[in-house]
Write an enzyme that holds these catalytic residues in place. Structure first.
Site, PDB file in Angstrom:
ATOM      1  N   ASP A 459       0.831  -1.201   0.000  1.00 20.70           N
ATOM      2  CA  ASP A 459       0.000   0.000   0.000  1.00 20.70           C
ATOM      3  C   ASP A 459       0.864   1.249   0.000  1.00 20.70           C
ATOM      4  OD1 ASP A 459       0.874  -0.749   2.575  1.00 20.70           O
ATOM      5  OD2 ASP A 459      -0.614   0.534   3.517  1.00 20.70           O
ATOM      6  N   ARG A 463       5.883   4.115   6.031  1.00 20.93           N
ATOM      7  CA  ARG A 463       5.512   4.077   7.444  1.00 20.93           C
ATOM      8  C   ARG A 463       5.543   2.637   7.976  1.00 20.93           C
ATOM      9  NH1 ARG A 463      -0.391   5.971   5.614  1.00 20.93           N
ATOM     10  NH2 ARG A 463      -1.429   3.956   5.341  1.00 20.93           N
ATOM     11  N   ASP A 464       5.056   2.468   9.179  1.00 23.81           N
ATOM     12  CA  ASP A 464       5.069   1.138   9.804  1.00 23.81           C
ATOM     13  C   ASP A 464       3.880   0.309   9.307  1.00 23.81           C
ATOM     14  OD1 ASP A 464       3.114   2.654  11.003  1.00 23.81           O
ATOM     15  OD2 ASP A 464       3.667   2.153  13.065  1.00 23.81           O
ATOM     16  N   GLU A 465       3.871   0.073   7.982  1.00 26.15           N
ATOM     17  CA  GLU A 465       2.797  -0.703   7.361  1.00 26.15           C
ATOM     18  C   GLU A 465       3.370  -1.486   6.199  1.00 26.15           C
ATOM     19  OE1 GLU A 465      -1.883   0.038   6.109  1.00 26.15           O
ATOM     20  OE2 GLU A 465      -0.680   1.632   7.003  1.00 26.15           O
ATOM     21  N   ASP A 472      -5.973  -2.274  -2.584  1.00 23.92           N
ATOM     22  CA  ASP A 472      -5.116  -1.427  -3.412  1.00 23.92           C
ATOM     23  C   ASP A 472      -4.669  -2.169  -4.665  1.00 23.92           C
ATOM     24  OD1 ASP A 472      -4.964  -0.862  -0.498  1.00 23.92           O
ATOM     25  OD2 ASP A 472      -3.789   0.861  -1.132  1.00 23.92           O
ATOM     26  N   TRP A 531     -11.772  -5.643  -1.344  1.00 23.62           N
ATOM     27  CA  TRP A 531     -10.474  -6.060  -0.817  1.00 23.62           C
ATOM     28  C   TRP A 531     -10.293  -7.561  -1.047  1.00 23.62           C
ATOM     29  CZ3 TRP A 531     -11.961  -1.325  -0.004  1.00 23.62           C
ATOM     30  CH2 TRP A 531     -11.027  -0.357   0.344  1.00 23.62           C
ATOM     31  N   GLU A 747      -2.141   8.946  -0.983  1.00 25.15           N
ATOM     32  CA  GLU A 747      -3.160   8.105  -0.358  1.00 25.15           C
ATOM     33  C   GLU A 747      -4.507   8.809  -0.285  1.00 25.15           C
ATOM     34  OE1 GLU A 747      -3.699   5.390   3.676  1.00 25.15           O
ATOM     35  OE2 GLU A 747      -2.186   6.977   3.646  1.00 25.15           O
ATOM     36  N   HIS A 768       1.138   6.040  -2.748  1.00 23.96           N
ATOM     37  CA  HIS A 768       0.032   5.127  -2.437  1.00 23.96           C
ATOM     38  C   HIS A 768      -0.782   5.008  -3.727  1.00 23.96           C
ATOM     39  CE1 HIS A 768      -1.691   3.635   1.478  1.00 23.96           C
ATOM     40  NE2 HIS A 768      -2.668   3.296   0.668  1.00 23.96           N
TER      41      HIS A 768
END
Length: 881
Positions: A459, A463-465, A472, A531, A747, A768
């Site tokens: 995605d 960051r912490d992802e 997506d 999704w 995003e 994103h």
């Protein structure tokens, strides 16, 4: 020059009609090593000097050395994609050659073309290596990176040497100090305990007579780094491990195998810590020394498969565009482009001097680095210097950044290079128009794809992802398949979709699934529209784009299981239960002050879900027809009728008004034919009225946006579609480009607001790609390049239909399709319209010219009637005066 022209004129006509083989691929790879299947598929691209050229027959011969192992004979067929090997069983770790010849439509043969390929380890029993781990006390998720070493002798002349390598973690290897391969973060990210890929390297040229030295660093990688905001570290296990098998064949006919086992030496290198989100810390003063022997452990060989997707490699190298000073006095390097990768620097300092690089995507309006949207990710590269001049870079991490704050030393910008990393997908599409903002949008779409197609479709990269969010990937998959060849990229990822699918058929929201605990209970086994639907939508899109039926065959049971899951949670064919993301991140009035007085554009969750229920059913009907699953598609045709009837009862009034008066509601209802035919025009008018009420701004989220312009085009409102595309104030596709100089897709529509403040830092990414799904409409509608879905899938039967608008004066679009280059180049001015078309050999195209009333139409200067022309391969020019 005249001599060459003269000779050309003397060539017999029959030679000009010959067809040529331009390239051959084996399992979608050129000259691959380590093919992991016993029945590989062959594809080839053709060329010819003549128009209307096609293949009428082919033959394939496969050899192991001089021995023929398969001869297809002359097969009367136009098939040139995914022709399956049908000879004797291929052997592991063996090299083969394939000879391909084709005949054109007139029966004239081509020259024989040859390709090489080799096999991987095709059986579990072929593995002789042992899984080994360091066993060192400091070898933990946030600890030091161990290095495994092994010495072996070569006393004969080497004919071939191939290494088969994988890890639970991320590895880098060298032989005699030279790096093994040019890929990074191997073995990539899969659902490791269910599906783990190994890589194959040709080391023939790297071995030397006498003593040879293997050295392998083993970082935590995705295996045990913390993943997601839930701090899921050690998700797949606490212990990293290496598997190495080197197969050496000598010229005298003998062979030798060098394997990982308990005899390997272990110790720590100079990487003090390395983690996906926080970055990497190196102390370059540290030198490896043996601390003992590796420990053999038990691990599952059943999950091992040869790598099928393109590995991560270094790609673009960017130099510093500007050196900035922040208001706080910090030095900031601006590389001019938001990328994913790391910085390589040339440096010399005093022993023990520490240099820290902090990576960010944006500067705030004061010029300070914007760290907040990284959340808990530190995104640091830290180096302790040894006093010598050196070039240093990370090994087992990556960053999403445009700007780098340098701490600890004076900066010479020439010493810094930003290196982009992404899966080594082949670029296939190009798109250019007369509008510079649209061209920048296209660049942003491509950069967003490159940065987030890092072995899995993430995605965001900063960051912490950085997770493989299914929504997506689903909305962007068709756009992705134009920009790059993503056949193998998605084929690999879909294996993990299937592997991580819940027993009840639901599909997790991220793949690989790290949001749920292993063996999650029934309460966690849920799916969400748009999704989880990636399990159906992406396989179908890949089939449509590449003509790869194997994707549908392999994923069919998974696709069917997901549809059955939705049916099980729907009530009387109405999906109105459970959690839904719905039209994620659609416009809300509190998002920004950009459109004061407007209402929010929140669409009912279950209206969205019901539309995607119908969409999935439609794709399953098509898939079942393609695969000959007659009973299935007949059942689903009846199901689809019931789904639409329930939609009309639950979400629509008698005159066609929807309960959610939003752009997304009408877009999805029109896209998936949820509204009865006699009410669709009124629904279209409501959609257009809504768009006009927002002064031609979109208000759609992740699920509505991909279908917004396609619906308007389908129903004859390209004027509105172009107005939306070219809108350059918030919210719109061009707002980030014009207002803030964006170089990737954001995003949120207002990740940076019109006043240059930021959206919620808890969820604001500037790389994103989901909203970049507009690219699909740009390529298919502005460029006018599309494919038929069934017999013509993979651009076997091409549709050329450019739609003019937006005051564009030209558009140039090209696609390296599975059959070869398809291109359109159109321009319009006061004297008329010109369209140049290129169609590859072994395909046909239907050209649909724009309507210009009664103006005369010409094909290569010859007047034609009508706006629809059927053509074969070759180059053509169409004009309208």
């Amino acid at each position: 020059m005249k001599l060459f022209v003269f000779i050309g004129l003397l060539l017999p006509f029959g030679l000009l009609s010959q067809i040529s083989i331009q390239s051959i691929s084996v399992e979608n790879q050129i000259n691959p090593i380590g093919v992991g299947v016993s029945t590989p598929r062959f594809s080839w691209k053709l060329s010819s000097l003549n128009r209307n050229e096609s293949q009428s027959a082919y033959s394939i011969q496969v050899f192991k050395g001089k021995s023929q192992v398969w001869n297809s004979g002359k097969v009367n067929s136009s098939s040139s994609l995914f022709v399956a090997y049908a000879g004797e069983n291929l052997q592991s770790n063996s090299t083969y050659s394939a000879k391909v010849q084709v005949w054109n439509s007139g029966g004239k043969p081509s020259k024989i073309a040859t390709t090489l390929f080799s096999t991987g380890l095709l059986k579990k029993e072929d593995w002789k290596a042992k899984w080994i781990t360091s066993g060192l006390a400091g070898d933990t998720v946030n600890g030091k990176v161990p290095v495994f070493k092994h010495l072996f002798r070569v006393n004969k002349k080497v004919q071939s040497a191939r290494a088969f390598v994988t890890a639970r973690g991320a590895y880098e290897a060298t032989i005699n100090g030279t790096r093994v391969g040019d890929s990074y973060l191997n073995p990539g990210w899969t659902s490791y305990n269910k599906h783990l890929q190994y890589q194959v390297y040709d080391l023939t040229g790297q071995l030397k007579q006498g003593l040879n030295d293997i050295s392998v660093q083993l970082g935590s990688g995705w295996f045990r780094s913390r993943l997601g905001w839930q701090n899921n570290q050690n998700y797949y296990g606490t212990t990293t491990a290496l598997l190495w098998q080197l197969e050496i064949k000598y010229t005298d006919g003998t062979s030798e195998t060098v394997v990982s086992d308990g005899n390997w030496q272990i110790g720590f290198g100079n990487i003090v810590s390395s983690e996906i989100y926080d970055g990497e810390h190196q102390n370059t003063r540290l030198v490896w020394k043996a601390m003992g022997q590796a420990k053999e452990i038990q691990a599952n060989f059943d999950v091992l498969t040869a790598q099928i997707n393109e590995p991560i490699k270094k790609q673009e190298v960017l130099s510093v565009k500007k050196v900035l000073k922040s208001p706080k006095g910090n030095t900031i390097l601006d590389f001019g482009q938001n990328i994913v990768g790391w910085v390589k620097l040339k440096v010399k300092g005093t022993p023990g001097q520490k240099v820290v690089l902090r990576h960010v995507e944006m500067l705030d309006k004061k010029g300070e680095p914007y760290f907040e949207n990284l959340r808990s990710a530190k995104a640091l590269a830290t180096y302790e210097l040894n006093g010598e001049e050196q070039e240093i870079e990370p090994h087992f991490t990556f960053f999403g950044f445009r700007y780098v704050q340098v701490e600890g030393m004076e900066v010479n910008p020439a010493d810094y290079q930003a290196i982009a990393l992404h899966s080594n997908m082949t670029p296939t599409g190009s798109f250019e128009t007369s509008n510079p903002l649209l061209n920048q949008l296209q660049s942003n779409i491509r950069w967003g794809q490159k940065g987030n197609f890092l072995d899995v479709p993430t995605d965001c990269p900063q960051r912490d992802e950085r997770l493989g969010w299914t929504g997506d990937a689903e909305v962007f998959s068709r756009t992705a398949s134009f920009n790059f060849n993503v056949n193998q990229f998605f084929a690999k990822w879909l294996k993990d979709v299937k592997a991580d699918q819940f027993p009840n058929g639901a599909v997790p929201f991220v793949i690989p699934d790290i949001l749920n605990k292993p063996n999650a209970g029934p309460e966690a086994q849920n799916g969400a529209a748009g999704w989880s639907d990636a399990s159906i939508i992406i396989p179908y899109n890949i089939y449509t784009t590449y003509g790869d039926m194997q994707i549908l065959e392999y994923q069919y049971e998974s696709m069917k299981a997901y549809l059955n899951y939705v049916r099980s949670v729907a009530k009387n064919d109405l999906w109105n239960t459970g959690f839904q993301f719905a039209d994620w991140l659609s416009y809300r009035v509190d998002d920004s002050k950009g459109m004061i007085g407007q209402k929010s554009a929140v669409t009912d969750n279950y209206l969205v879900a019901q539309c995607f229920f119908a969409y999935n059913t439609e794709l399953m009907i098509k898939t079942a027809r393609i695969l000959g699953k007659t009973e299935d598609y007949k059942e689903w045709e009846k199901l689809q009728d019931r789904i639409k009837l329930q939609f009309q009862k639950e979400f629509m009034t008698a005159n066609g008004r929807l309960i959610s008066d939003t752009q997304t509601a009408y877009i999805l209802a029109l896209q998936f034919d949820m509204i009865p035919g006699h009410l669709r025009q009124a629904a279209l008018e409501r959609l257009v009225t809504n768009i006009k009420s927002y002064n031609y701004h979109l208000t759609t989220g992740f699920l509505g946006t991909p279908f917004l312009n396609p619906v308007l085009t389908r129903y004859g409102r390209n004027d509105v579609a172009y107005a939306l595309l070219l809108q350059d104030t918030y919210p719109s596709w061009l707002y980030p480009v014009k207002a803030h100089g964006a170089t990737t897709i954001w995003e949120r529509w207002d990740s940076m607001k019109p006043d240059s403040t930021f959206q919620d830092p808890g969820m604001t990414s500037f790389n994103h790609y989901a909203y970049g799904a507009i690219g699909d409409w740009m390529y298919r509608t502005i460029g006018g390049i599309d494919t038929e879905e069934f017999d013509g899938a993979g651009y076997k039967q091409i549709v050329i239909k450019p739609e003019l608008g937006g005051k564009l004066t030209f558009a140039k679009t090209a696609l390296d399709s599975p059959y070869g280059k398809v291109s359109t180049d159109w321009s319009v001015n006061t004297t008329g319209f010109t369209l140049k078309v290129e169609v590859p050999v072994n395909t046909t195209a239907t050209v649909m010219l724009p309507s210009f009333g009664s103006n005369k139409r010409y094909q290569d200067g010859v007047e034609i009637t009508g706006d629809r022309v059927r053509i074969g391969s070759g180059s053509y020019t169409f004009t309208i005066k």
